[in-house]
Every structure is written in C-alpha cells, then in structure tokens.
Design a protein around this motif. Structure first.
Motif, PDB file in Angstrom:
ATOM      1  N   UNK A 249      17.365 -80.711  17.667  1.00  0.00           N
ATOM      2  CA  UNK A 249      16.297 -80.023  18.416  1.00  0.00           C
ATOM      3  C   UNK A 249      16.784 -79.502  19.761  1.00  0.00           C
ATOM      4  N   UNK A 250      18.113 -79.515  19.983  1.00  0.00           N
ATOM      5  CA  UNK A 250      18.614 -79.190  21.313  1.00  0.00           C
ATOM      6  C   UNK A 250      18.322 -77.734  21.689  1.00  0.00           C
ATOM      7  N   UNK A 251      18.423 -76.808  20.718  1.00  0.00           N
ATOM      8  CA  UNK A 251      18.142 -75.413  21.042  1.00  0.00           C
ATOM      9  C   UNK A 251      16.656 -75.191  21.330  1.00  0.00           C
ATOM     10  N   UNK A 252      15.806 -75.949  20.634  1.00  0.00           N
ATOM     11  CA  UNK A 252      14.381 -75.867  20.964  1.00  0.00           C
ATOM     12  C   UNK A 252      14.120 -76.365  22.377  1.00  0.00           C
ATOM     13  N   UNK A 253      14.869 -77.379  22.792  1.00  0.00           N
ATOM     14  CA  UNK A 253      14.700 -77.877  24.168  1.00  0.00           C
ATOM     15  C   UNK A 253      15.188 -76.839  25.183  1.00  0.00           C
ATOM     16  N   UNK A 254      16.307 -76.179  24.866  1.00  0.00           N
ATOM     17  CA  UNK A 254      16.773 -75.100  25.749  1.00  0.00           C
ATOM     18  C   UNK A 254      15.753 -73.956  25.783  1.00  0.00           C
ATOM     19  N   UNK A 255      15.214 -73.649  24.622  1.00  0.00           N
ATOM     20  CA  UNK A 255      14.212 -72.592  24.552  1.00  0.00           C
ATOM     21  C   UNK A 255      12.977 -72.955  25.368  1.00  0.00           C
ATOM     22  N   UNK A 256      12.583 -74.217  25.321  1.00  0.00           N
ATOM     23  CA  UNK A 256      11.412 -74.662  26.094  1.00  0.00           C
ATOM     24  C   UNK A 256      11.674 -74.530  27.590  1.00  0.00           C
ATOM     25  N   UNK A 257      12.882 -74.880  28.013  1.00  0.00           N
ATOM     26  CA  UNK A 257      13.208 -74.730  29.430  1.00  0.00           C
ATOM     27  C   UNK A 257      13.122 -73.264  29.853  1.00  0.00           C
ATOM     28  N   UNK A 258      13.689 -72.379  29.031  1.00  0.00           N
ATOM     29  CA  UNK A 258      13.622 -70.953  29.343  1.00  0.00           C
ATOM     30  C   UNK A 258      12.178 -70.457  29.419  1.00  0.00           C
ATOM     31  N   UNK A 259      11.344 -70.899  28.477  1.00  0.00           N
ATOM     32  CA  UNK A 259       9.935 -70.490  28.475  1.00  0.00           C
ATOM     33  C   UNK A 259       9.225 -70.984  29.724  1.00  0.00           C
ATOM     34  N   UNK A 260       9.473 -72.246  30.095  1.00  0.00           N
ATOM     35  CA  UNK A 260       8.848 -72.798  31.291  1.00  0.00           C
ATOM     36  C   UNK A 260       9.327 -72.088  32.558  1.00  0.00           C
ATOM     37  N   UNK A 261      10.608 -71.719  32.581  1.00  0.00           N
ATOM     38  CA  UNK A 261      11.114 -70.969  33.732  1.00  0.00           C
ATOM     39  C   UNK A 261      10.475 -69.584  33.805  1.00  0.00           C
ATOM     40  N   UNK A 262      10.192 -68.996  32.632  1.00  0.00           N
ATOM     41  CA  UNK A 262       9.472 -67.735  32.625  1.00  0.00           C
ATOM     42  C   UNK A 262       8.080 -67.877  33.206  1.00  0.00           C
ATOM     43  N   UNK A 263       7.397 -68.970  32.848  1.00  0.00           N
ATOM     44  CA  UNK A 263       6.082 -69.232  33.423  1.00  0.00           C
ATOM     45  C   UNK A 263       6.185 -69.487  34.922  1.00  0.00           C
ATOM     46  N   UNK A 264       7.278 -70.139  35.325  1.00  0.00           N
ATOM     47  CA  UNK A 264       7.490 -70.389  36.750  1.00  0.00           C
ATOM     48  C   UNK A 264       7.689 -69.071  37.506  1.00  0.00           C
ATOM     49  N   UNK A 265       8.396 -68.127  36.894  1.00  0.00           N
ATOM     50  CA  UNK A 265       8.582 -66.818  37.520  1.00  0.00           C
ATOM     51  C   UNK A 265       7.239 -66.111  37.706  1.00  0.00           C
ATOM     52  N   UNK A 266       6.368 -66.218  36.715  1.00  0.00           N
ATOM     53  CA  UNK A 266       5.042 -65.613  36.830  1.00  0.00           C
ATOM     54  C   UNK A 266       4.225 -66.286  37.929  1.00  0.00           C
ATOM     55  N   UNK A 267       4.359 -67.605  38.056  1.00  0.00           N
ATOM     56  CA  UNK A 267       3.664 -68.312  39.143  1.00  0.00           C
ATOM     57  C   UNK A 267       4.196 -67.864  40.505  1.00  0.00           C
ATOM     58  N   UNK A 268       5.518 -67.685  40.589  1.00  0.00           N
ATOM     59  CA  UNK A 268       6.099 -67.183  41.839  1.00  0.00           C
ATOM     60  C   UNK A 268       5.582 -65.784  42.151  1.00  0.00           C
ATOM     61  N   UNK A 269       5.441 -64.956  41.127  1.00  0.00           N
ATOM     62  CA  UNK A 269       4.904 -63.613  41.329  1.00  0.00           C
ATOM     63  C   UNK A 269       3.503 -63.676  41.930  1.00  0.00           C
ATOM     64  N   UNK A 270       2.643 -64.521  41.342  1.00  0.00           N
ATOM     65  CA  UNK A 270       1.288 -64.662  41.870  1.00  0.00           C
ATOM     66  C   UNK A 270       1.270 -65.250  43.267  1.00  0.00           C
ATOM     67  N   UNK A 271       2.176 -66.201  43.531  1.00  0.00           N
ATOM     68  CA  UNK A 271       2.209 -66.829  44.850  1.00  0.00           C
ATOM     69  C   UNK A 271       2.644 -65.847  45.933  1.00  0.00           C
ATOM     70  N   UNK A 272       3.619 -64.990  45.617  1.00  0.00           N
ATOM     71  CA  UNK A 272       4.076 -63.986  46.588  1.00  0.00           C
ATOM     72  C   UNK A 272       2.958 -62.998  46.885  1.00  0.00           C
ATOM     73  N   UNK A 273       2.239 -62.579  45.848  1.00  0.00           N
ATOM     74  CA  UNK A 273       1.189 -61.590  46.036  1.00  0.00           C
ATOM     75  C   UNK A 273      -0.015 -62.164  46.769  1.00  0.00           C
ATOM     76  N   UNK A 274      -0.365 -63.429  46.451  1.00  0.00           N
ATOM     77  CA  UNK A 274      -1.545 -64.035  47.066  1.00  0.00           C
ATOM     78  C   UNK A 274      -1.218 -64.874  48.288  1.00  0.00           C
ATOM     79  N   UNK A 275       0.091 -64.991  48.625  1.00  0.00           N
ATOM     80  CA  UNK A 275       0.520 -65.788  49.775  1.00  0.00           C
ATOM     81  C   UNK A 275       0.045 -67.236  49.671  1.00  0.00           C
TER      82      UNK A 275
END
Length: 732
Positions: free
Chosen positions: A273-299
């Motif tokens: 399941x190691x690739x699924x775990x890597x994939x999950x990390x990438x997906x979560x980092x993508x969600x983190x990028x979206x949160x950063x986008x909202x945080x920058x825009x909304x301060x």
C-alpha cells in the motif's frame, strides 16, 4: 455567520475582477453624477467612451508604473485623436490612416503585456473618435477633447487606487497561483495509482497541459511583484509576498519532479500500500495548497489539524518496512528492485520536504534567515529604447505570429470600413469595434472570442431592451448603466460572454439616455455579425499562423532551455545549493518553454484537422519533453547537502553527453524550421553508448547514486524524444 461574511468580504476586495469593476464603477458614477448636476447628459457619450478606452489600457502595476503607462496611453490617444481629426472629412483617407496606425500600434504590443494593453486601448479610442465625430471635423473637434478628458479622469482614478490599495492584486495572483498548484498536485497524485491498465499517457498529457497554466500563474505573480519593487528595502507585506512566491517556485520544482517511470513503481509495489500512502500525501498537500490559497486571499491562518503530518509518518514507516523486508529477503541485490526502492526513498523524501515548504510558506522565517536568500527577479520589460527596438526588429519577419496578426488586423479593418462606407451604415463603426475585440494572434483564440462576442451581444440586446421597458426612469437607467460598465470590466478577462452582454446593455442605455435609441438594436446585432464574419474569414485565409508551423522552433526552445537548466543544476552539485537568480531564471525558462509547447498544443486541437500536421507525433513529443523536464526537476529538488560534492568521472561524462545532445538536437530543429528536415545526428547513439558503459547505479541512496539514476532516466527518454523530433519535422 459574521465570520463567513468577513471572509467573503476579504476575498471579494482582493479579487482582481472585483477591483477592476469597482474602479470602473467609481469613474463612471462620477462622470454621470457630474453630467446630471450640470445638466450635461447629451454630451456624456464621448466622456464615457474615453473612460472605457482608458480602462482597457490598464494592467496590474504599481502606482508609479500605472502613472507612466497612463501618460504613454494619453500620448497614444492624442496621436489617434489627431489622426481622426485630420482625416475624418475624407473617409477613404481615414481608412488608410486607420490601417497604418492599426499595424503600427499592434506591432507595439509585441513588447510586453503593458504595451499590448496600451495598443489595444488606443485602437479602440481611434474607432470611438471616428464614431463620435460623425464624419465631420467640427464634430471631431467637439467630441475628441471630451473623450481625452474621460481617459485622463480614469487615469487619475486608476493611479490613486493603485497608490492607496497596492496589496490586493498581489494577494489575488498569489492565491490563484497556489490554487493552480493544488490542482497540479491532484493531477500528479493520479499518476501514483498502482492499478493495472491505467492510461498513464492521458494523465501525463493532462498534467503537461495544466503545467502551462501553473507557469502562466507564476509569471503573472512575478510581474506583479516586480512592478511593486522600488529602491531600498521593500515593506514587510511585500517581503512576505516575495517569500510566498519563492516558496511556490520551490513547490513547483518539487511537485513536477519524477524519480522513476510510474509503471515500474506500480509493478514493483503492486502488493504493497506504499504507493497509495504516497498518493494520499500528495492529495493532502494539494488540499493544503488550496487552503493556503484561501488564507492568502482572506488574510487568515489555515487550519490543518495535523492530518498531513500523520500521513507523512505513515508513508515513511511503510517505506522503511519495505526496505527492511527487501534487505532481509536479499531482494535489494536485484537491480530492478533496488532501483525501485531507491526511487521510492527519493519520492518519500521529496514529499516530506514539500510538506516542509508548505509549512513555512505563509510567514517570513524568524531572525536573519532571509538575509542569505537571493530575492532578485528578472524583469522582462524592455529596459531602453534600443532594447525595445531590438525586440520589435526580431518580429519583423513574415514567420512572426505578431507581424501576421498586425497585417491581418489592418486588412480586416479596411474590409470592415469599406463595407461600412458601401452600405452607408451610420453605426458601422461597430463592425470595426467587433473586429478589434475578437481578432487574436491565434486562430483558435479568435474563433472562441467571436463566438463569445456573438452570444454576449444577443444576450445584452435582449437584456437592454428589457431594462428599458421595465425601468423607464432616467435615474434608474443611469445607475444600471454604471453597473453594466462595472460588470464589463470585472468580467472581461474571465467571462467574456457576460462582459459583452454588460457592455451591450450599457450601450443601449446610453443611446436611450441621449434619445437616439431608434434602430440601435438591429444595427448592433447586424454589425456584430458582419464584424465576426470578417474576423473569422481573415483568421482562416489571411496569413494564418497555424501552430504546426511553429512546433520545430518551440521544440528547439524546450531542448535548449532544458540544457541550460541541466547546466545550472550541475553547477549546484559542484558548488552547493543556492537559489540565486541564475538558477531560478534557468529553471523558469525551461518551464516557460514547456508551457509554450503545451499551450500551442491546446490551440492546435482547436484548429482545422487538415492544418494540424501529425498531431499524434506532437502529443508524444510533448509528453516526452515534459517527462524529461520532470526528471531534471527531480535533480534540482535533490541538490544540496550531501550532493554538494565533486562528481565522479562517469557521472560527469554522462551529464556532459546529455548536455551536448540536447543542445545539438535543438540546433538541428532550428535549422529544420527553414530546411524542412532534420539531419541525422549521433547524439542518441552517444547517449546509449555511455549508458551501456556506465552499468548499473549503486543501490544505496547516496547523493551520487540519486544523481546517476536521474541522469539515466533522462538518457533513456532522450533517444525517444529525438525520434519524435525527426518525425515532427518530416511530417510537415
């Protein structure tokens, strides 16, 4: 509820479309209020047209840059207005003047986005001046000063706005950049899915095409930052924005990295399941990028709840467990297994480092950590008149898309003017306006824009007629006119159909306010159709700039910039990691060339089938070149630390062979742009021979073995890339 309202307000006030619309609302509202106050409604139309023309020249800039651009725009406006005043009494003379000025001013747009906007607004004002002059010099003498006054007034509003509120555009572009990175991470995660019969080529193509959008967002953010950099130490908010931009560059390099072909990873770890775990990390980092986008825009500060950190711990534990199993079973001695494990280690380390970049992206590092960081950015604007002239001369050849566009636009306007004169159409200048608004350098962009223009015009005419019937009061109509102008400028870069509907409604309301609405609806609809037909035919028949003709040149740029990127990476491995301007510029140029290739392919898919050439070869070349850039990016992401050591002789030999081969193939493609074929070369055999002599890379994940593995991956892609390049040219 109160918090939600505040967040929505913060996002709205930083949104580029909202701020553009707000500036237009203020400028138009003051003009209309003044007209009502002095009972000057009949004379308002030229002033409103001047405001609109001036707003069309606006680009993201500091107040100083906006002031300089506004002065240049007013000078161009004066030139256009003077030309109209001098030639308006002789229609065919006016047509010749218009054609010459349209060609010259459009060529000026080849310099940069700022000059493109000024050229576009100047050409629109020329047509507005002709429309308001009513074919007489006396009419021009009355209308043109009011038009220039309206343009100057919007310039005052724009400069003051940028001086008082300089942060909103930077925040908006940074937020958009991190949102684009979030989508890139999501698409990248799909490649790690260890499932049989997955169409990796289709997913790679989606990733390559989206990479073009990420690069465009990076470039837009960089230009926004450069325009606000002045002498001395920048303010803290600008330092923080610069830190966020450099973090985004680091994220882009790391997320675009590939440490192995994904088929090999899927086969090697199919029962884990190691690739699924890597994939999950990438997906979560993508969600983190979206949160950063909202945080920058909304301060605000994004909430993470530690999910990503736990996912990384689980991923690293899974990798360590696989490594211990392989070692105890003796599988690590097998070349394929050791290669897969080495790549898996590199992937996990890269994802862990990527999470660290996200964690420190929002706030400036404490203490003097920023002192060692090179914050210099490369400004691509012309720095002198000589530089500007050199750039213009580079486009003075028939192969230049910009020269072709300038000639095509001038001829289209002449045809539109001739039709206007032949039919004695009093509203015929709308034909010219339609041509200017929908004509684009690319065939695909022109077709898209004219369809949006036609639909928006029909919607706007229906809406304008309904508004006039439902709200007969002049004051209400004036308020709706201002609102229509705000919507037009707020939506014209993102939703052009809506913007066209809004400006058409504004137009109907303006004519109704002046008591000249009779026949406007039918004339506007007919002239829009005529203008769209002229632009469509011209984009097809008059010096069309088909994408297949540019691919050898674009492919050569990709190979050349990747060679320079590899050279800078090798220097980093020799002298140690340093994100100085030379390295970042080489990396950015490589990604810019890759983005130009993917954008060109997207445009090619919208062109007629018989002019696309061999689209299948083009698609393969794009996927291979993007994959090769991914392998180089992994080399860049691994630099630093233990990698800052002198390379051994075999590693240096392969690196230099790859470097020379990339440059040689780029040169061959440049020559093929003119000769029509690629001469046979020995670069691919040389690469293959070095790979055979080199043997297998050691299993231990040392700095040298990681570098050697990545160079091997590049060396295996290059012969395929060379074969596709030869097919690409011979297919023309």
């Amino acid at each position: 509820m109160d918090t939600t309202w505040k967040l929505s307000w913060q996002r709205a006030r930083n949104h580029e479309g909202v701020t553009r619309g707000a500036r237009a609302f203020v400028a138009l509202a003051v003009v209309l209020a003044y007209g009502w106050w002095v009972d000057w409604q009949a004379e308002l139309m030229p002033v409103l047209l001047g405001v609109i023309a001036s707003a069309l020249t606006e680009t993201d800039d500091s107040w100083r840059g906006r002031l300089r651009a506004q002065c240049l725009a007013l000078a161009c406006f004066g030139l256009m207005a003077g030309a109209v005043w001098a030639a308006v009494s002789w229609p065919w003379g006016l047509m010749g003047v218009m054609a010459v000025l349209a060609f010259g001013i459009t060529m000026l747009g080849a310099l940069s986005e700022r000059y493109r906007a000024i050229a576009f607004g100047s050409l629109i004002l020329f047509i507005y001046a002709g429309l308001a002059a009513h074919s007489s010099r006396a009419g021009a003498g009355e209308a043109i000063p009011r038009m220039l006054a309206g343009a100057a007034w919007y310039g005052v509003v724009s400069v003051l706005w940028h001086a008082v509120l300089p942060r909103a555009p930077v925040r908006y572009r940074l937020a958009k950049l991190y949102a684009m990175l979030g989508e890139y991470l999501r698409l990248k995660a799909l490649l790690l899915e260890p499932v049989r019969d997955v169409d990796l080529e289709r997913r790679r193509m989606a990733l390559a095409l989206h990479n073009g959008r990420v690069v465009d967002a990076l470039n837009a953010t960089k230009e926004s930052l450069i325009s606000r950099m002045g002498p001395g130490t920048p303010p803290l908010w600008l330092q923080a924005a610069m830190h966020q931009y450099l973090a985004a560059q680091d994220v882009h390099e790391r997320v675009s990295s590939s440490h192995e072909h994904y088929d090999l990873l899927a086969q090697s770890f199919f029962h884990s399941d190691v690739l699924y775990r890597c994939q999950r990390v990438l997906t979560l980092l993508g969600e983190q990028a979206l949160k950063l986008s909202g945080a920058i825009e909304a301060q605000t500060v994004p909430q993470h709840w530690g999910v990503t950190a736990r996912a990384i711990e689980d991923m690293q534990a899974a990798v360590a467990h696989l490594a211990s199993q392989a070692q105890s079973a003796g599988a690590a001695s097998l070349p394929a297994q050791s290669r897969a494990l080495r790549s898996l280690h590199a992937l996990a380390d890269n994802l862990t480092a990527l999470a660290g970049v996200f964690a420190g992206a929002l706030a400036l590092p404490a203490g003097n950590a920023e002192v060692a960081v090179d914050h210099a950015l490369f400004d691509r604007e012309p720095r002198s008149l000589r530089d500007a002239w050199t750039r213009l001369r580079s486009h003075w050849q028939l192969q230049s898309p910009w020269l072709r566009h300038s000639l095509r636009l001038s001829l289209s306007l002449m045809v539109g003017f001739a039709i206007m004169q032949a039919t004695a159409d009093s509203h015929g200048y709308w034909i010219l306006l339609t041509i200017v608004f929908v004509s684009q350098p690319q065939y695909a962009a022109t077709q898209t824009r004219l369809m949006e223009r036609a639909k928006g015009t029909a919607m706007g005419l229906a809406l304008g007629w309904a508004v006039i019937q439902l709200f007969p009061g002049e004051l209400v109509q004036a308020a709706l006119l201002v609102l229509g102008g705000a919507v037009f400028f707020g939506a014209r870069h993102t939703r052009y159909t809506l913007a066209t509907a809004a400006v058409t409604t504004l137009l109907l309301l303006s004519f109704h306010q002046m008591g000249a609405a009779s026949g406007v609806i039918s004339a506007r609809l007919l002239d829009t159709v005529v203008g769209c037909v002229i632009a469509a035919v011209a984009s097809w028949l008059v010096l069309p700039s088909w994408q297949s003709r540019h691919w050898p040149r674009l492919a050569a740029q990709v190979l050349q910039t990747q060679a320079l990127y590899l050279r800078e990476i090798l220097a980093q491995y020799q002298g140690g990691k340093c994100d100085h301007l030379a390295y970042r510029l080489a990396r950015r140029n490589a990604h810019n060339a890759d983005a130009a290739l993917s954008n060109s392919y997207s445009a090619m898919l919208k062109e007629p089938l018989h002019v696309r050439g061999n689209a299948e070869v083009v698609a393969h070349f794009l996927c291979l070149s993007h994959t090769q850039l991914n392998y180089l990016s992994a080399l860049g992401a691994q630099r630093g630390g233990a990698a800052a050591q002198p390379m051994d002789e075999t590693t240096r030999e392969l690196a230099q062979t790859l470097l020379a081969s990339l440059q040689q193939l780029a040169l061959e493609l440049e020559r093929a742009q003119q000769s029509g074929r690629v001469r046979k070369a020995h670069s691919a055999p040389a690469v293959a021979q070095v790979l055979r002599e080199w043997g297998t890379v050691p299993a231990a994940p040392s700095a040298h073995s990681l570098m050697a593995a990545q160079l091997q991956l590049v060396g295996k892609v290059f012969p395929q890339l060379q074969a596709q390049a030869r097919q690409l040219v011979t297919a023309e």
